[in-house]
Design a protein around this motif. Structure first.
Motif, short mmCIF file in Angstrom:
data_model
loop_
_atom_site.label_atom_id
_atom_site.label_comp_id
_atom_site.label_asym_id
_atom_site.label_seq_id
_atom_site.Cartn_x
_atom_site.Cartn_y
_atom_site.Cartn_z
N LYS A 42 -62.37 -71.99 -36.98
CA LYS A 42 -63.08 -70.75 -36.68
C LYS A 42 -62.52 -69.66 -37.59
O LYS A 42 -61.31 -69.47 -37.66
CB LYS A 42 -62.88 -70.37 -35.22
N GLN A 43 -63.40 -68.97 -38.28
CA GLN A 43 -63.00 -67.92 -39.21
C GLN A 43 -62.35 -66.76 -38.46
O GLN A 43 -62.85 -66.33 -37.41
CB GLN A 43 -64.24 -67.42 -39.96
N THR A 44 -61.25 -66.24 -39.00
CA THR A 44 -60.58 -65.10 -38.39
C THR A 44 -60.54 -63.89 -39.32
O THR A 44 -60.07 -62.83 -38.92
CB THR A 44 -59.13 -65.46 -37.98
N SER A 45 -61.04 -64.05 -40.53
CA SER A 45 -61.02 -62.97 -41.51
C SER A 45 -62.42 -62.42 -41.71
O SER A 45 -63.42 -63.13 -41.55
CB SER A 45 -60.48 -63.51 -42.84
N SER A 46 -62.51 -61.18 -42.13
CA SER A 46 -63.81 -60.58 -42.43
C SER A 46 -64.08 -60.58 -43.94
O SER A 46 -64.98 -59.90 -44.41
CB SER A 46 -63.85 -59.15 -41.91
N LYS A 47 -63.33 -61.38 -44.69
CA LYS A 47 -63.43 -61.38 -46.15
C LYS A 47 -64.55 -62.25 -46.70
O LYS A 47 -64.74 -62.31 -47.91
CB LYS A 47 -62.10 -61.81 -46.76
#
Length: 97
Positions: A42-47
């Motif tokens: 699950k992605q945790t960055s907004s990049k």
């Protein structure tokens, strides 16, 4: 060792039944022959624009090729991937050295 990774965004909202269905179906890929170190991410960055990832390892190119044509993988792609995934990035790599 080959690491196969895909990062993606689903067509359906987070927390939806479609999300749960897709992630459950994807997890079953871990049982296919030659798949090692499978993980759902699950992605945790907004990049970037992706929300999820799948990663797994294969001992060599022959085993990775076998996975790609395995009937259960082909069925997953045809039934779930094509219908549920909006955008993705696939990265396959080997360690240098």
């Amino acid at each position: 060792m080959i690491t196969h990774s895909v990062f993606f965004r689903l067509k359906f909202p987070k927390g939806s039944s479609e999300e749960a269905t897709f992630l459950s179906a994807a997890a079953k890929l871990s049982t296919l022959p030659a798949v090692k170190n499978f993980a759902s991410l699950k992605q945790t960055s907004s990049k970037n624009d992706f929300d999820y990832g799948l990663t797994m390892e294969f001992e060599n190119q022959q085993e990775y090729n076998g996975y790609n044509i395995h009937p259960d993988h082909v069925s997953f792609v045809n039934t779930y991937w094509e219908a549920y995934v909006e955008k993705f990035l696939e990265i396959d790599y080997e360690v240098i050295g």
